[in-house]
Design a protein around this motif. Structure first.
Motif, PDB file in Angstrom:
ATOM      1  N   ASP A 133       9.410  -0.535  12.828  1.00 28.23           N
ATOM      2  CA  ASP A 133       8.379  -1.576  12.764  1.00 28.23           C
ATOM      3  C   ASP A 133       8.263  -2.062  11.323  1.00 28.23           C
ATOM      4  O   ASP A 133       7.480  -1.541  10.536  1.00 28.23           O
ATOM      5  CB  ASP A 133       7.038  -1.024  13.254  1.00 28.23           C
ATOM      6  CG  ASP A 133       5.973  -2.115  13.363  1.00 28.23           C
ATOM      7  OD1 ASP A 133       6.264  -3.274  12.985  1.00 28.23           O
ATOM      8  OD2 ASP A 133       4.852  -1.812  13.817  1.00 28.23           O
ATOM      9  N   SER A 134       9.069  -3.052  11.000  1.00 30.06           N
ATOM     10  CA  SER A 134       9.124  -3.538   9.618  1.00 30.06           C
ATOM     11  C   SER A 134       7.918  -4.392   9.242  1.00 30.06           C
ATOM     12  O   SER A 134       7.809  -4.831   8.094  1.00 30.06           O
ATOM     13  CB  SER A 134      10.403  -4.351   9.400  1.00 30.06           C
ATOM     14  OG  SER A 134      10.437  -5.478  10.269  1.00 30.06           O
ATOM     15  N   LYS A 135       6.993  -4.612  10.180  1.00 31.93           N
ATOM     16  CA  LYS A 135       5.793  -5.397   9.883  1.00 31.93           C
ATOM     17  C   LYS A 135       4.564  -4.508   9.715  1.00 31.93           C
ATOM     18  O   LYS A 135       3.468  -5.020   9.483  1.00 31.93           O
ATOM     19  CB  LYS A 135       5.542  -6.415  10.992  1.00 31.93           C
ATOM     20  CG  LYS A 135       6.625  -7.491  11.083  1.00 31.93           C
ATOM     21  CD  LYS A 135       6.302  -8.524  12.160  1.00 31.93           C
ATOM     22  CE  LYS A 135       7.373  -9.600  12.231  1.00 31.93           C
ATOM     23  NZ  LYS A 135       7.084 -10.614  13.277  1.00 31.93           N
ATOM     24  N   ASP A 157       2.286  -2.474   7.680  1.00 30.68           N
ATOM     25  CA  ASP A 157       1.996  -2.312   6.257  1.00 30.68           C
ATOM     26  C   ASP A 157       1.862  -0.848   5.851  1.00 30.68           C
ATOM     27  O   ASP A 157       2.277  -0.456   4.748  1.00 30.68           O
ATOM     28  CB  ASP A 157       0.718  -3.066   5.888  1.00 30.68           C
ATOM     29  CG  ASP A 157       0.920  -4.565   5.863  1.00 30.68           C
ATOM     30  OD1 ASP A 157       2.074  -5.007   5.669  1.00 30.68           O
ATOM     31  OD2 ASP A 157      -0.066  -5.313   6.052  1.00 30.68           O
TER      32      ASP A 157
END
Length: 423
Positions: free
Chosen positions: A127-129, A131
């Motif tokens: 999950d590169s989104k 934070d």
């Protein structure tokens, strides 16, 4: 599996694609269909069971594959969609990676920094989104870097000392502070973004610099001695030294790039990066490690000699001494400067960038280049039969002659300052 950087010290922490085999359980009991999942952040599927085999394709974490066969030396053969090839057995497993489980492992302060970093790398890849995952990955990256820096400082580091000069900033209207000078020196190069962190003593302590250049990460780590800025010049100190322990560059995963880019500095407009007075320009050449070691073995300052052999002397005329300066910046870019090396408030008359240094016996060859691409060669013969005396020679004849190592005790300095004023 994506390759890590070639330097041994980076293998412990640098690649975000590393997966600890102890943290992954190989699926001996894959389901009836032979289904397995990629466990690494991103892996290489290769033509054969060898790390040197051609890469067929790259596969991201959680990719579903069919297990075709297990082969010797801990390799497996997989079919992933239309692609078929080999990867290491430790990089696949029966269970599909879980973001929540990986994030929990990354947050476990009882685990080692390396294990936490690997888990954060995989969580951020899933999950590169997210934070939280990205921030944790960046923090753990620097934590590992500082752990490695501590080891390098004790043994195995480069131990390269680089002097940084405080200079006047036209945009600030004043001299830069020590911190500003250090940052300016690091960023005096083409880059996309830059993260710089200090540890243990703040500015006068350890640092790790991570810069994105042409899609790769360039990482420097080292120390600024605690006495920086505390010498006899106090706040007016014009030079201070920085000890570089490691320099590394490699192609990192997109997840790590995203993590490090958050809150990073971007190039600023304002002061011109490169000095026309010093013949600096974008894309200045950096010396190879071997050439850099040779360059650093040479005395940095030479004074032009006058008089016959046996009666040598350095001539100082109203504070001016002609000579040659050799210097290098934090990026291993070396320069050759000739002219009035001791004229107060002035720069040497001529400056060129050094592209290469080689040695043959007692002869050093310095290849030079100016911003227009013109090449020249200087040959340094040193040592010679005269103590602390060398001969510099160029085909053009400019600045050729005998020079003494600056402040050599056996070479006298004669003053000759006359004025025609009032006559």
């Amino acid at each position: 599996m994506k390759k890590t950087a070639p330097q041994p010290r980076l293998r412990a922490w640098a690649s975000c694609l590393v997966v600890l085999s102890s943290a992954l359980a190989w699926a001996q009991d894959a389901d009836a269909a032979g289904r397995v999942f990629i466990q690494g952040s991103e892996i290489n599927l290769r033509r054969g069971p060898s790390p040197k085999a051609e890469v067929v394709t790259k596969l991201p974490i959680a990719t579903e594959c069919q297990l075709l066969a297990s082969v010797p030396k801990e390799w497996v053969r997989l079919k992933c969609g239309e692609a078929e090839g080999f990867t290491q057995k430790s990089l696949v497993g029966a269970a599909k990676p879980s973001f929540d489980a990986l994030l929990a492992q990354a947050l476990d302060t009882k685990a080692s920094t390396q294990v936490r970093y690997d888990a954060a790398s995989r969580a951020a890849a899933l999950d590169s989104k997210n934070d939280k995952a990205l921030d944790l990955l960046a923090d753990l990256f620097f934590a590992l870097a500082f752990e490695q820096l501590q080891k390098d400082a004790i043994k195995g580091g480069l131990h390269e000392a680089v002097w940084i000069q405080r200079k006047h900033s036209h945009s600030l209207g004043r001299k830069r502070t020590l911190e500003e000078s250090f940052l300016w020196e690091l960023e005096k190069i083409e880059y996309d973004w830059h993260q710089l962190r200090f540890r243990r003593g703040g500015f006068r302590g350890g640092f790790v610099s991570v810069m994105s250049r042409d899609g790769a990460l360039v990482v420097y780590s080292g120390h600024i001695p605690p006495n920086a800025g505390k010498g006899e010049f106090g706040k007016d100190l014009d030079e201070f030294d920085v000890n570089i322990e490691s320099r590394n560059s490699w192609a990192a995963s997109e997840a790590l790039k995203l993590a490090l880019q958050k809150g990073a500095r971007v190039p600023e407009s304002g002061d011109t990066k490169y000095s026309a007075l010093d013949n600096e320009y974008a894309g200045m050449p950096a010396l190879s490690p071997a050439a850099f070691r040779l360059f650093r073995s040479l005395p940095p300052l030479w004074y032009l000699l006058h008089g016959k052999k046996g009666e040598r002397h350095v001539l100082e005329s109203c504070g001016i001494i002609s000579g040659i300066k050799l210097s290098t910046d934090i990026h291993r870019r070396a320069s050759f400067r000739s002219g009035d090396v001791h004229e107060v408030g002035e720069e040497p008359l001529t400056a060129m960038q050094i592209t290469d240094v080689s040695k043959n016996g007692a002869s050093y060859q310095l290849q030079l280049r100016d911003p227009e691409g013109r090449q020249s060669l200087f040959v340094l013969s040193w040592p010679t039969e005269e103590l602390n005396v060398a001969h510099w020679d160029s085909k053009s004849g400019f600045f050729s002659g005998d020079y003494a190592v600056a402040n050599a005790r056996n070479i006298p300095v004669k003053e000759n300052c006359t004025s025609d004023l009032g006559q």
